[in-house]
Design a protein around this motif. Structure first.
Motif, short mmCIF file in Angstrom:
data_model
loop_
_atom_site.label_atom_id
_atom_site.label_comp_id
_atom_site.label_asym_id
_atom_site.label_seq_id
_atom_site.Cartn_x
_atom_site.Cartn_y
_atom_site.Cartn_z
N SER A 20 0.67 -1.00 0.04
CA SER A 20 -0.20 -0.07 -0.09
C SER A 20 0.90 1.10 0.39
O SER A 20 0.76 2.04 -0.71
CB SER A 20 -1.05 0.55 1.81
OG SER A 20 -0.47 -0.17 2.46
N ALA A 21 2.07 1.27 1.05
CA ALA A 21 2.83 2.11 0.88
C ALA A 21 3.60 2.79 -0.40
O ALA A 21 3.99 3.67 -0.98
CB ALA A 21 4.17 2.37 1.62
N ASN A 22 4.00 1.48 -1.41
CA ASN A 22 4.30 1.68 -2.55
C ASN A 22 3.12 2.19 -4.00
O ASN A 22 3.95 2.94 -5.07
CB ASN A 22 4.83 0.37 -3.20
CG ASN A 22 5.89 -0.06 -2.19
OD1 ASN A 22 7.00 0.53 -1.56
ND2 ASN A 22 5.97 -1.54 -2.39
N VAL A 23 2.33 1.82 -3.95
CA VAL A 23 0.84 2.74 -5.10
C VAL A 23 0.98 3.80 -4.07
O VAL A 23 1.09 4.87 -5.14
CB VAL A 23 -0.03 1.67 -4.18
CG1 VAL A 23 -1.81 1.89 -4.96
CG2 VAL A 23 -0.13 -0.35 -4.27
N VAL A 24 1.24 4.38 -3.04
CA VAL A 24 0.53 5.56 -2.40
C VAL A 24 1.93 6.90 -3.44
O VAL A 24 1.83 7.57 -3.69
CB VAL A 24 0.51 6.36 -1.02
CG1 VAL A 24 1.57 6.06 -0.50
CG2 VAL A 24 0.08 7.25 -1.19
N ALA B 257 3.25 7.17 6.48
CA ALA B 257 4.82 7.52 6.16
C ALA B 257 4.99 7.15 5.03
O ALA B 257 6.13 8.59 5.33
CB ALA B 257 5.26 5.93 7.06
N ALA B 258 4.22 6.77 4.10
CA ALA B 258 5.14 7.04 2.73
C ALA B 258 4.20 9.12 2.19
O ALA B 258 4.78 9.53 2.00
CB ALA B 258 4.17 6.18 2.20
N LEU B 259 3.19 9.61 2.84
CA LEU B 259 2.86 10.53 2.87
C LEU B 259 3.98 11.87 3.48
O LEU B 259 3.70 13.06 3.19
CB LEU B 259 1.22 10.75 2.99
CG LEU B 259 0.15 10.30 2.24
CD1 LEU B 259 -0.75 10.29 3.23
CD2 LEU B 259 0.41 10.67 1.20
N LYS B 260 3.95 11.59 4.86
CA LYS B 260 4.85 11.78 5.81
C LYS B 260 6.01 12.69 4.60
O LYS B 260 6.82 14.26 4.94
CB LYS B 260 4.55 12.09 6.35
CG LYS B 260 6.13 12.43 7.75
CD LYS B 260 5.74 11.90 9.25
CE LYS B 260 6.38 12.86 10.18
NZ LYS B 260 6.64 11.98 11.51
N SER B 261 6.35 11.00 3.85
CA SER B 261 7.97 11.05 3.52
C SER B 261 7.98 12.58 2.51
O SER B 261 8.84 13.11 2.17
CB SER B 261 8.63 10.49 2.61
OG SER B 261 7.53 9.94 1.67
N ARG B 262 6.76 12.80 1.82
CA ARG B 262 6.15 13.56 0.59
C ARG B 262 5.88 14.98 0.84
O ARG B 262 5.85 16.31 0.57
CB ARG B 262 5.47 12.78 -0.04
CG ARG B 262 6.48 11.45 -1.23
CD ARG B 262 5.14 11.14 -1.32
NE ARG B 262 5.35 9.79 -2.41
CZ ARG B 262 6.06 10.53 -4.19
NH1 ARG B 262 5.58 12.09 -4.43
NH2 ARG B 262 6.97 9.95 -4.42
N GLY B 263 5.45 14.89 2.60
CA GLY B 263 5.13 16.14 2.87
C GLY B 263 3.39 16.96 2.65
O GLY B 263 3.22 17.70 2.65
N ARG B 264 3.03 14.99 2.50
CA ARG B 264 1.74 15.66 2.36
C ARG B 264 0.63 14.95 3.37
O ARG B 264 -0.29 14.67 2.59
CB ARG B 264 1.31 14.71 0.90
CG ARG B 264 2.07 14.89 -0.69
CD ARG B 264 1.35 16.00 -0.78
NE ARG B 264 0.12 16.12 -0.90
CZ ARG B 264 -0.14 15.65 -1.97
NH1 ARG B 264 0.00 15.21 -2.91
NH2 ARG B 264 -2.67 16.15 -2.07
#
Length: 339
Positions: free
Chosen positions: A201-205, A232-239
């Motif tokens: 799911s993290a890879n997908v987002v 976590a994936a969104l946080k790494s992108r500032g989203r």
């Protein structure tokens, strides 16, 4: 009404509801419960096991053993045999694979051991009953909750689906799509399955956000498995920004785990649809007590705000699933709050 051939019952017992044992406790056979879980690496199933064990004890029974198939369908077939050989006279089970569970159910039938399946519906084999929420409705409620957060009339929403090989995965996606199309016809939906796998799911987002700059909302088919890695994936992108921030990205999910409820309190998750996990356990075990007592089941309304319906010749007790937002996130009856 004809009695369904998939039911376990003693001959000569009159048709009666299996959802109430009032007045019958003195006649109860001793419940020796086996618990067959597809995995124990999520709060969903650990809470289910604890609640089922407590319910069995409250009915004067006991838990013989809990098995963990580790998402291996062939292991679950072996687990059924082991539970029955260990003395279980009834089995409450989640399902690894709804088709592959057939041989396990056949073996239970051959040993006159009733089975109740929770959360999903098998595609083969005979069971006493299924206890689950209406996943189509949960998907529809998620669409309503997400649409209510959106101010833009155009853009793209990302739907991270569950495994489409499962009833729940398909229903949560289909219910969402149909309702969201009605509510927001000009907003595009990108659908990507993550197969109930958190890292996927993290890879997908990450992949979808890289190729689509107009994502205005996200729907997660499960928060217990997807929310943390997606966040976590969104946080790494500032989203990953809270409600009230102009750049907040609305997120709605299904399940209602403790982490999701805290994310709602913190403002990062807008809403989730709570599965009635403890009720799966409570009413699943109650049904099994009735099954070993020889009480048959019938369709119709229950005494716990649900309906028993017939679906593909199975009797299914469809339990209600509430929307959770900041207004009711502290409700002590929600399974994610540990009650």
């Amino acid at each position: 009404m004809a009695i369904n051939r998939r039911l376990f019952f003693a001959s000569g017992i009159a048709l009666a509801t299996a959802l109430s044992v009032k007045g019958a406790m003195a006649q109860n056979a001793e419940l020796k419960l086996g618990l067959s879980m597809p995995t124990l690496n999520t709060p969903f199933f650990t809470v289910l096991v604890n609640a089922a064990s407590a319910e069995a004890t409250s009915l004067g029974g006991s838990v013989v053993q809990t098995t963990n198939a580790n998402r291996d369908a062939s292991q679950q077939v072996t687990d059924f045999r082991n539970l029955i050989n260990a003395g279980a006279n009834a089995i409450l089970a989640g399902v690894v694979d709804r088709a592959a569970i057939g041989p396990a159910l056949d073996y239970a039938k051959s040993r006159n051991v009733p089975v109740v399946i929770v959360d999903d519906q098998p595609a083969a084999g005979e069971v006493y009953a299924v206890v689950r929420a209406d996943n189509l409705t949960m998907g529809e409620r998620a669409a309503e909750a997400l649409a209510a957060t959106l101010t833009a009339k155009t853009g793209t929403v990302l739907q991270i689906q569950g495994a489409l090989t499962t009833t729940n995965g398909r229903d949560r996606s289909d219910g969402f799509n149909a309702k969201f199309k009605d509510l927001a016809p000009d907003i595009k939906v990108i659908e990507q399955a993550a197969n109930w796998d958190g890292p996927m799911s993290a890879n997908v987002v990450s992949t979808v956000l890289s190729g689509n700059q107009d994502i205005i909302g996200i729907y997660l088919a499960t928060d217990t498995l997807y929310y943390d890695p997606v966040a976590a994936a969104l946080k790494s992108r500032g989203r990953l920004l809270p409600v009230g921030d102009p750049a907040h990205l609305p997120i709605v999910a299904i399940d209602g785990g403790s982490g999701a409820l805290q994310a709602i309190r913190d403002g990062y998750l807008d809403a989730t649809i709570s599965q009635p996990v403890t009720d799966y356990a409570k009413y699943g075990v109650t049904l099994l007590q009735n099954a070993i007592n020889g009480v048959a089941i019938k369709a119709g309304p229950t005494d716990h705000n649900s309906n028993v319906v017939q679906a593909d010749s199975y009797f299914v007790d469809e339990l209600p699933s509430p929307i959770v937002s900041k207004e009711n996130v502290d409700d002590p009856t929600l399974w994610g709050n540990g009650k």
